[in-house]
Design a protein around this motif. Structure first.
Motif, PDB file in Angstrom:
ATOM      1  N   LYS A  45     -17.389   6.483  -4.191  1.00  0.00           N
ATOM      2  CA  LYS A  45     -16.163   6.873  -3.511  1.00  0.00           C
ATOM      3  C   LYS A  45     -16.336   6.700  -2.010  1.00  0.00           C
ATOM      4  O   LYS A  45     -17.429   6.897  -1.467  1.00  0.00           O
ATOM      5  CB  LYS A  45     -15.807   8.341  -3.808  1.00  0.00           C
ATOM      6  CG  LYS A  45     -15.439   8.629  -5.253  1.00  0.00           C
ATOM      7  CD  LYS A  45     -14.076   8.055  -5.623  1.00  0.00           C
ATOM      8  CE  LYS A  45     -13.674   8.469  -7.030  1.00  0.00           C
ATOM      9  NZ  LYS A  45     -12.388   7.855  -7.433  1.00  0.00           N
ATOM     10  N   ASN A  48     -12.504   3.112  -4.775  1.00  0.00           N
ATOM     11  CA  ASN A  48     -12.153   4.438  -5.286  1.00  0.00           C
ATOM     12  C   ASN A  48     -11.466   4.384  -6.642  1.00  0.00           C
ATOM     13  O   ASN A  48     -11.506   5.356  -7.405  1.00  0.00           O
ATOM     14  CB  ASN A  48     -11.265   5.163  -4.273  1.00  0.00           C
ATOM     15  CG  ASN A  48     -12.051   5.646  -3.068  1.00  0.00           C
ATOM     16  OD1 ASN A  48     -13.237   5.382  -2.942  1.00  0.00           O
ATOM     17  ND2 ASN A  48     -11.389   6.347  -2.165  1.00  0.00           N
ATOM     18  N   THR A  49     -10.849   3.258  -6.966  1.00  0.00           N
ATOM     19  CA  THR A  49     -10.203   3.119  -8.270  1.00  0.00           C
ATOM     20  C   THR A  49     -11.220   2.920  -9.384  1.00  0.00           C
ATOM     21  O   THR A  49     -11.092   3.484 -10.475  1.00  0.00           O
ATOM     22  CB  THR A  49      -9.218   1.933  -8.254  1.00  0.00           C
ATOM     23  OG1 THR A  49      -8.213   2.184  -7.270  1.00  0.00           O
ATOM     24  CG2 THR A  49      -8.551   1.759  -9.604  1.00  0.00           C
ATOM     25  N   VAL A  50     -12.273   2.142  -9.097  1.00  0.00           N
ATOM     26  CA  VAL A  50     -13.307   1.881 -10.106  1.00  0.00           C
ATOM     27  C   VAL A  50     -14.060   3.156 -10.446  1.00  0.00           C
ATOM     28  O   VAL A  50     -14.341   3.442 -11.612  1.00  0.00           O
ATOM     29  CB  VAL A  50     -14.273   0.785  -9.609  1.00  0.00           C
ATOM     30  CG1 VAL A  50     -15.478   0.664 -10.539  1.00  0.00           C
ATOM     31  CG2 VAL A  50     -13.554  -0.542  -9.496  1.00  0.00           C
ATOM     32  N   GLY A  51     -14.425   3.935  -9.421  1.00  0.00           N
ATOM     33  CA  GLY A  51     -14.989   5.247  -9.672  1.00  0.00           C
ATOM     34  C   GLY A  51     -16.498   5.351  -9.681  1.00  0.00           C
ATOM     35  O   GLY A  51     -17.037   6.455  -9.797  1.00  0.00           O
ATOM     36  N   ASP A 107      -1.574   3.949   1.533  1.00  0.00           N
ATOM     37  CA  ASP A 107      -2.285   4.728   0.518  1.00  0.00           C
ATOM     38  C   ASP A 107      -3.756   4.322   0.529  1.00  0.00           C
ATOM     39  O   ASP A 107      -4.109   3.202   0.158  1.00  0.00           O
ATOM     40  CB  ASP A 107      -1.667   4.477  -0.856  1.00  0.00           C
ATOM     41  CG  ASP A 107      -2.454   5.152  -1.974  1.00  0.00           C
ATOM     42  OD1 ASP A 107      -3.258   6.058  -1.662  1.00  0.00           O
ATOM     43  OD2 ASP A 107      -2.261   4.774  -3.136  1.00  0.00           O
ATOM     44  N   SER A 120      -6.102   5.862  -1.243  1.00  0.00           N
ATOM     45  CA  SER A 120      -6.698   6.288  -2.517  1.00  0.00           C
ATOM     46  C   SER A 120      -7.656   7.469  -2.374  1.00  0.00           C
ATOM     47  O   SER A 120      -8.736   7.501  -2.952  1.00  0.00           O
ATOM     48  CB  SER A 120      -7.425   5.102  -3.177  1.00  0.00           C
ATOM     49  OG  SER A 120      -6.522   4.082  -3.503  1.00  0.00           O
ATOM     50  N   LYS A 150      -9.367   1.131  -1.708  1.00  0.00           N
ATOM     51  CA  LYS A 150      -8.611   1.326  -2.945  1.00  0.00           C
ATOM     52  C   LYS A 150      -9.363   0.748  -4.138  1.00  0.00           C
ATOM     53  O   LYS A 150      -9.427   1.364  -5.205  1.00  0.00           O
ATOM     54  CB  LYS A 150      -7.230   0.687  -2.824  1.00  0.00           C
ATOM     55  CG  LYS A 150      -6.307   1.409  -1.854  1.00  0.00           C
ATOM     56  CD  LYS A 150      -4.979   0.704  -1.698  1.00  0.00           C
ATOM     57  CE  LYS A 150      -4.105   0.907  -2.915  1.00  0.00           C
ATOM     58  NZ  LYS A 150      -2.736   0.375  -2.694  1.00  0.00           N
ATOM     59  N   ALA A 151      -9.954  -0.429  -3.949  1.00  0.00           N
ATOM     60  CA  ALA A 151     -10.701  -1.049  -5.045  1.00  0.00           C
ATOM     61  C   ALA A 151     -11.917  -0.217  -5.422  1.00  0.00           C
ATOM     62  O   ALA A 151     -12.197   0.003  -6.613  1.00  0.00           O
ATOM     63  CB  ALA A 151     -11.130  -2.462  -4.645  1.00  0.00           C
ATOM     64  N   SER A 174      -1.548   9.928  -2.589  1.00  0.00           N
ATOM     65  CA  SER A 174      -2.676  10.219  -3.465  1.00  0.00           C
ATOM     66  C   SER A 174      -3.278  11.563  -3.100  1.00  0.00           C
ATOM     67  O   SER A 174      -3.109  12.062  -1.994  1.00  0.00           O
ATOM     68  CB  SER A 174      -3.734   9.115  -3.335  1.00  0.00           C
ATOM     69  OG  SER A 174      -4.100   8.962  -1.993  1.00  0.00           O
ATOM     70  N   ASN A 186       0.802  -1.206   0.000  1.00  0.00           N
ATOM     71  CA  ASN A 186       0.000   0.000   0.000  1.00  0.00           C
ATOM     72  C   ASN A 186       0.844   1.269   0.000  1.00  0.00           C
ATOM     73  O   ASN A 186       0.304   2.369  -0.032  1.00  0.00           O
ATOM     74  CB  ASN A 186      -0.925   0.005   1.218  1.00  0.00           C
ATOM     75  CG  ASN A 186      -2.160  -0.832   0.994  1.00  0.00           C
ATOM     76  OD1 ASN A 186      -2.696  -0.871  -0.098  1.00  0.00           O
ATOM     77  ND2 ASN A 186      -2.600  -1.525   2.032  1.00  0.00           N
TER      78      ASN A 186
END
Length: 338
Positions: A133, A127-130, A167, A169, A124-125, A9, A4
């Motif tokens: 949030k 917030n990365t997909v979008g 991190d 994200s 993280k998973a 970020s 991590n």
């Protein structure tokens, strides 16, 4: 948790400070119904009526696991939410009283850090997909320890140092202050005192961190600790003066037994709305005047605010539950406009 560690970020604070209005959050688990379908209907009704921008979700708790897939598929795209670790923490403490980020027991603290690592990976998973949030993750200075308090403070500081080195994200880490272990009454949670949480936070913020850390206050949990609803605003102001208050949640509490539980129980009773809606609690110490006083003490840099209230009876119609939420949120809005 080396996987991590990476470039810092962009903190979520950079986004919300372009808008002076905090994100409006509704606590998910007090809304729980015997019928999961009704719970989803209630959540969707709250979003449809624009009562909130997101939910406070009890991550890793049994209530979350049971309905996780249906929950996320039911949320509007682009909504922003808060993870709270309190229910999962209390479930773990029930099995192991030494569990917690402030535990002086190595195995208990390691287990809590493992739970937080899993939460970080999930954030993280998401917030990365979008599609959605996570704004913040609320952590607690568990377990209860009124004897070796200095050791608990040190353990919590080390846990906070590790967690903020990861991190997340864009999400921030918020220490949710729960009632502290005190000498004059039996606690509900009995975690670290606010001044000690603030000291740990200050020590960590003075170092290089990957993820920002802050504080969150729940009105009822401070009232439970202080046994005086008029002193809650002092704890809020203490966090605001230190410029670390980013979350403010409003739950009610009563100093006598109610249909929500015994006196001073952390049962998320609604405010006293003077019978303006069917499901309010007239013995609740959370009144319109105290909400306004709390809001005056909050300060300008809040990331999210919201309500975490339950309803009785448990099978109360959705329409009445929505009316209760609507009226409670009106009190927050009225306080914002003062």
């Amino acid at each position: 948790m080396g996987s991590n560690r990476k470039e810092t970020s962009r903190p979520v604070e950079a986004e919300y400070k372009t808008n002076s209005i905090p994100y409006r959050i509704i606590g998910l688990y007090p809304l729980a119904e015997p019928d999961p379908t009704q719970q989803i209907e209630l959540i969707q009704a709250a979003f449809n009526e624009h009562l909130c921008n997101g939910l406070e979700i009890p991550y890793l708790s049994n209530s979350y696991r049971a309905n996780q897939d249906r929950l996320w598929s039911s949320l509007p795209t682009g909504t922003k939410h808060v993870f709270t670790m309190i229910t999962a923490t209390m479930e773990c403490i029930a099995n192991n009283p030494q569990f917690g980020l402030a535990s002086i027991d190595k195995e208990g603290r390691d287990a809590a850090l493992t739970m937080m690592e899993r939460a970080c990976q999930t954030v993280k998973a998401i917030n990365t997909v979008g599609n959605h949030k996570i704004l913040a993750v609320e952590i607690q200075s568990a377990p209860s320890n009124s004897v070796q308090i200095q050791e608990s403070i040190s353990a919590f500081k080390h846990s906070l140092e590790e967690i903020t080195s990861w991190d997340w994200s864009g999400a921030i880490v918020c220490i949710e202050h729960c009632d502290a272990a005190v000498r004059w009454h039996l606690p509900s949670k009995g975690f670290l005192p606010l001044n000690m949480e603030l000291a740990a936070l200050s020590a960590v913020c003075g170092t290089r961190v990957t993820t920002p850390a802050a504080m969150s206050i729940n009105w009822a949990r401070s009232a439970i600790e202080l046994r005086n609803p008029n002193l809650v605003e002092n704890q809020i102001r203490q966090c605001s003066i230190n410029n670390v208050l980013r979350g403010m949640m409003f739950s009610g509490v009563a100093d006598e037994p109610t249909k929500f539980g015994p006196a001073w129980s952390d049962s998320h009773c609604p405010p006293n709305l003077h019978r303006s809606v069917d499901l309010d609690e007239p013995r609740s110490l959370l009144t319109e005047q105290r909400i306004a006083a709390a809001k005056r003490a909050v300060g300008p840099n809040l990331l999210y605010e919201g309500v975490k209230i339950s309803a009785r009876p448990l099978n109360a119609p959705i329409g009445k539950r929505i009316a209760l939420l609507r009226r409670t949120i009106e009190l927050l809005d009225n306080a914002n406009s003062e």
